[in-house]
Design a protein around this motif. Structure first.
Motif, short mmCIF file in Angstrom:
data_model
loop_
_atom_site.label_atom_id
_atom_site.label_comp_id
_atom_site.label_asym_id
_atom_site.label_seq_id
_atom_site.Cartn_x
_atom_site.Cartn_y
_atom_site.Cartn_z
N SER A 292 0.83 -1.21 0.00
CA SER A 292 0.00 0.00 0.00
C SER A 292 0.86 1.26 0.00
O SER A 292 0.54 2.24 -0.66
N GLU B 115 2.22 1.65 -3.46
CA GLU B 115 1.20 2.01 -4.44
C GLU B 115 0.49 3.31 -4.09
O GLU B 115 -0.47 3.68 -4.74
N ILE C 138 -1.55 3.89 -1.66
CA ILE C 138 -2.95 3.65 -1.33
C ILE C 138 -3.29 4.42 -0.06
O ILE C 138 -2.47 4.56 0.85
N SER C 139 -4.50 4.96 -0.02
CA SER C 139 -4.92 5.85 1.06
C SER C 139 -4.70 5.22 2.44
O SER C 139 -4.91 4.03 2.64
N LEU D 263 -7.21 2.95 4.32
CA LEU D 263 -7.29 1.55 3.90
C LEU D 263 -6.08 0.78 4.43
O LEU D 263 -6.19 -0.35 4.89
#
Lengths: 622, 465
Positions: free
Chosen positions: B420, B423, B425-426, B429
């Protein structure tokens, strides 16, 4: 004057009181709203805004349950922002700036338009209690009004004491009298009470500000709204502005610290740590020589401006001098100084999950009287108290929202189970299952529950079902329809994602990071489907979330289901903890006081250890 | 944690015994067991009545793990109140582990301590007096079971995890803070530091996971492969160690077609002897499979005993040459492993024979498995391998399957968080994965926060109870 007996009397006309009255009346209870000043129904005592992180989700939940806060906010909004749009959907939080006067007016009109609501202006000075059961209220004029239930929503008014510098005077809000008598009577009845503190910044004249020196904070280009009903989306909006304090401003404020009620010991009660006054910020974050300030208009037409981030109870001359040193505020004129207020609250561990007090039957507390802060927190408690007062009067089972069903469920369970030492504000991190409690699905989560008890109307329910059906169909469409590499690869390339070699079901590339519904809509097959089925943004958003975050949502659902197993182990109402000598002393004391309903709730009480829980499980014997 | 899934654990004390009972409980218990059980009567387990016992085999594909008795208890008439399967298998730790691992791979989860009892309680299967007995257990066994847990986690393994976990918890809170105050000017969690922490955690977890293989060796015995051509007396040697007729012995070459294992304690150290089919080239398909497995077993063994028939060895040069080749082959393939050359039936060799053998081969042990000659010396040699440190190290090792599983799950979540981060990712999450990692790390250290508490309720029970 009041010959007949009411079903529900609501004391107070703020966010909690207004929601309580509306809910009880809409469900069919004959309801009386008593407040000290009928001109002040639905006042925004502090900032002219609704929603925000975690709070915006609560407003959506209130609306999904059939409360009015969402509708009133939409009708009086002057700016809309969906906060955190760059984060996951659990963090998306709607917030409006509101016209303070319009907000109050809309509330008053909504209540006047609600059948079964009567109004009366006077101070309630006492409660009528007969054999441990509420019987009505008594006013300062000595009038007795009978009712089956009473909901107290006194806000900051109970023995309210306003501080500005070294001056202090009784009052519930700037320019309003404090309420006396109720605390004293409740303490006499055996209630425990405490003091809390909160504060508010100065209001200033917008004509005296130099906005050219500040940065503009506009609303969203495509504003949304709170209510799931057909309220209107904003056509034009008002900007907010941002400026900041400086080392000079801090020095000027420090000059007044010896006269600050916060620091000279005059205010002993605890204020909210997370909504600190400017003097608090300077004190606690001494290494920072600048803090943000948001300049928020109080309405469409008024020149009055709210100075967010500058809450203070320093002497008015210190406030004024320091504010004049803030960029853009060089010529500022005050409408009124900021102040701190102390008020009585009742530790909420004295309540049941319905917000009914354990000591006096059919007496309910909602809002700041329970130690919370925030309009949204108050409104949601009022709504739940109104609903449950009606349900109990009609011998129906209560409506208790679970922690994985609603922020409102988390809020009330936290209050009842853990109590609160400082004003309680909702955060997304208070919810274990945040990903399930999103602003986009409050209607799917809650409208059916409210419809079942007769609050949410048919129209709301139909809207919800249509959204559910359409979004599910759209999700299936993405799962069942294939897309060719030549069609999807340009999209994947745009977001720097590896191209596909074979045609695949559309939801697969859609699930990749950074691929959005807007990308997918560029595919003719998708846009055709949307047009043919007449899908609105809510449906598109719902389907998008269901596809893109399904893994996370499923994971949280599994975890939430675990919780339900221990929720099923009920503790009898009259369970005698004092006999369980194997419990720790602290556990015995806390369990006896809080009287948890389930083992799960008991385990959330601070000071109750795992071994206490196992002893409890064993002695429950099932 | 109380869950709806299917759990498995050994219900009898761990270690070798005549028989062992493995208990499976949960909605899928019967279905999963049925999938891997072949009844001698040919009946399908899932069609059988409650409270019946069935003789048959636990199979993994075509491979038979053990002959067992399976008892079925359908809900609610079982110990836990759920569907329960109890498998009575042969008592070697190896077989127990093989069966448990098979079911873990096929939909079961290792039961946490006391989970069977917790389920029993939650399903209303226990009355007050039983429950009170359970309460006594909790209070009296607290210190003892804690000590056991501490013993299981040698060399500060628990402390190390505890420290890493609290660092992770700290970051998790910073991330939460950041999320809830994203509109205000607060300090954010330092991503570089966070990445560094994740890397450290990943390294520690991976190390501990790898140590499980070593840990298993100590817990389940040091595997010793007995290798040799058919009919050189491997089974007889095994019997000499065991003093009982467990391995099948006959004069027909190739009688032992499968590997048979037994564990004996020598000087307080467990040795798991693996009697293998020979490594003779063969046309026989069944025996050929056995040979393949022999090499697999040699792979797994920590010590190799190459057993040759003394009289045959001196009967011709070819035989001797082959043995030298075999010895070199084994040595080259397993350079790290102690390798002993045992000349069996030494009682039938003359002095000259022995001299001849010594000329060609070094470091040989002359024994007679049948008459017990040289067996004691062999025992000493085996102990020496241990004492010289070949198998000993002071590094932290994981021996507990439950800890092992938690480590695996924690690592999986940590790797998700790393993904994550990579990438972008928020963080809300990412927080879900962090929470999950914290949960699994907490399972090891026994730390309790929020809902972890619920799973901890009956944690003082022995596993499988």
């Amino acid at each position: 004057m009041f010959g007949e007996k009411y079903d529900v009397i609501v004391v107070g006309g703020g966010h909690a009181g207004a929601e309580a009255a509306a809910a009880a009346a809409n469900m069919g209870s004959k309801t009386l709203l008593v407040t000290m000043n009928l001109q002040n129904i639905g006042q925004m005592s502090c900032n002219p805004a609704m929603g925000g992180i975690a709070k915006g989700q609560i407003v959506r939940e209130i609306d999904a349950l059939g409360g009015y806060s969402g509708i009133v906010s939409d009708k009086s909004a002057i700016q809309f922002k969906m906060l955190n749009k760059s984060k996951g959907p659990a963090m998306w939080s709607p917030r409006t700036q509101n016209d303070r006067m319009l907000f109050a007016e809309e509330w008053r009109l909504m209540l006047e338009g609600t059948p079964n609501v009567d109004f009366y202006q006077e101070m309630v000075s006492g409660l009528l209690v007969e054999n441990g059961k509420i019987a009505g209220v008594k006013t300062s004029l000595g009038i007795e009004i009978k009712s089956k239930s009473v909901i107290l929503t006194n806000g900051t008014f109970l023995n309210g004491l306003i501080h500005i510098g070294e001056k202090q005077f009784g009052g519930g809000r700037a320019g309003e009298k404090a309420a006396t008598g109720i605390t004293e009577q409740l303490v006499e009845l055996g209630f425990e009470s405490g003091r809390m503190k909160t504060g508010t910044p100065p209001r200033v004249d917008g004509r005296s500000l130099d906005y050219s020196k500040m940065s503009v904070q506009p609303g969203d280009a495509q504003p949304e709204k709170f209510s799931y009903t057909n309220t209107q989306v904003l056509q034009h909006q008002r900007d907010c502005h941002m400026t900041h304090t400086s080392a000079l401003v801090h020095d000027l404020l420090r000059e007044g610290f010896d006269r600050s009620p916060m620091f000279n010991g005059r205010i002993k009660s605890l204020g909210p740590r997370y909504c600190p006054s400017i003097e608090d910020k300077i004190n606690r974050f001494a290494d920072k020589d600048s803090h943000q300030m948001f300049v928020e208009p109080e309405g469409w037409k008024t020149v009055e401006v709210y100075v967010n981030g500058f809450s203070t109870s320093l002497p008015e001359d210190v406030q004024f001098k320091a504010l004049r040193s803030v960029v853009g505020f060089e010529n500022v004129k005050f409408f009124r100084p900021g102040y701190a207020i102390e008020y009585d609250y009742f530790p909420p561990t004295q309540l049941r999950h319905t917000l009914e007090t354990k000591l006096v039957e059919n007496l309910y507390f909602a809002g700041q009287i329970n130690g919370t802060t925030g309009y949204e927190e108050a409104a949601s408690q009022g709504l739940m108290a109104g609903i449950n007062a009606h349900l109990k009067n009609n011998e129906q089972s209560p409506l208790i929202l679970k922690r994985d069903e609603a922020y409102i469920g988390v809020l009330i369970d936290d209050l009842i189970t853990k109590g609160t030492e400082e004003p309680y504000r909702m955060f997304t991190s208070r919810a274990e299952y945040r990903t399930l409690l999103r602003q986009d699905n409050a209607d799917l989560r809650l409208t059916p529950l409210s419809y079942a008890i007769g609050l949410a109307d048919e129209d709301r329910m139909k809207r919800m079902e249509e959204k559910l059906n359409k979004s599910e169909a759209l999700v299936n469409f993405f799962k069942e329809t294939s897309v060719l590499p030549k069609d999807i690869n340009p999209i994947l390339k745009e977001v720097d994602s590896a191209p596909v070699k074979q045609s695949d079901k559309m939801y697969k590339p859609f699930s990749r990071p950074n691929v959005t519904m807007d990308h997918m809509k560029t595919l003719p097959i998708v846009s055709d489907y949307i047009t043919t089925h007449n899908l609105d943004n809510e449906v598109l958003e719902q389907a998008e979330i269901q596809i893109k975050y399904s893994g996370y949502i499923a994971k949280e659902k599994v975890n939430a289901d675990k919780l339900h197993r221990l929720e099923a182990v009920k503790i009898p109402d009259n369970f005698d903890y004092t006999k369980l000598k194997s419990l720790s002393f602290e556990a015995r004391e806390k369990l006896s006081k809080i009287k948890p309903v389930t083992i799960s709730q008991a385990s959330r009480i601070s000071g109750v250890t795992p071994s206490d829980i196992s002893v409890l499980l064993v002695f429950l014997g099932r | 944690m109380i869950q709806n899934d299917t759990i498995i654990a050994l219900a009898t004390p761990s270690g070798a015994g005549a028989i062992a009972v493995i208990r499976i409980s949960g909605p899928e218990a019967i279905a999963i067991a049925s999938e891997h059980f072949e009844s001698v009567s040919g009946k399908k387990l899932s069609n059988q009545k409650s409270h019946t016992i069935h003789l048959g085999y636990i199979k993994e594909g075509a491979n038979t793990l053990d002959q067992v008795l399976v008892s079925i208890f359908k809900n609610p008439h079982s110990y836990t109140g759920e569907d329960v399967i109890e498998i009575s298998c042969h008592g070697s730790s190896y077989i127990q582990q093989q069966i448990i691992q098979l079911f873990l791979r096929n939909g079961c989860r290792t039961a946490t301590p006391g989970e069977f009892t917790l389920r029993a309680f939650l399903n209303g299967k226990m009355d007050l007096s039983q429950a009170e007995a359970v309460a006594d257990l909790i209070s009296s066994d607290n210190a003892a079971s804690h000590q056991i847990a501490v013993q299981q986690m040698r060399g500060g393994f628990s402390n190390e995890i505890k420290v890493l976990r609290s660092e992770l918890l700290n970051f998790a809170s910073l991330i939460e803070l950041e999320l809830d105050f994203s509109e205000e000017d607060v300090e954010f969690a330092d991503r570089t530091q966070f990445k560094e922490l994740l890397k450290r955690i990943q390294k520690v977890l991976q190390g501990l996971i790898d140590s499980f293989a070593v840990g298993n060796v100590i817990k389940n015995g040091i595997p010793v492969a007995i290798v040799g051509e058919p009919n050189v007396g491997k089974s007889t040697l095994l019997n000499a160690f065991l003093n009982e007729e467990r391995a099948l012995v006959s004069d027909i070459a190739g009688t032992t077609r499968d590997t048979i294992e037994d564990e004996i304690s020598i000087g307080g150290i467990g040795f798991r002897f693996i009697d293998t089919a020979g490594i003779r080239e063969t046309q026989d398909i069944v025996e050929g499979m056995g040979i393949k497995r022999t090499f697999e077993k040699i792979e797994q063994a920590q010590v190799i005993l190459l057993l040759v028939d003394g009289p045959q060895l001196v009967s011709g040069n070819q035989k001797l040459r082959n043995t030298v080749l075999d010895f070199e082959k084994l040595k080259n393939k397993n350079p790290q492993k102690p390798l002993l050359l045992l000349i069996n039936k030494a009682d039938m060799l003359s002095k000259d024979d022995r001299l001849q053998i010594n000329q060609h081969l070094e470091n040989v042990h002359f024994i007679s498995a049948k008459r017990g000659i040289g067996v004691d010396e062999l025992r000493h040699s085996l102990l020496n391998f241990v004492n010289t440190g070949a198998l000993r190290n002071n590094e932290t090792i994981v021996t507990n399957t439950r800890h092992y599983n938690s480590l695996l799950k924690a690592l999986e979540e940590i790797e998700k968080v790393q993904f994550s981060m990579k990438e972008n990712i928020s963080s809300d999450l990412m927080a879900i994965d962090i929470k999950e990692a914290l949960y699994h790390l907490g399972e090891i250290t026994g730390q309790v926060t929020n809902d972890e508490l619920l799973g901890n309720i009956f944690a003082n029970f022995c596993i499988g109870k």
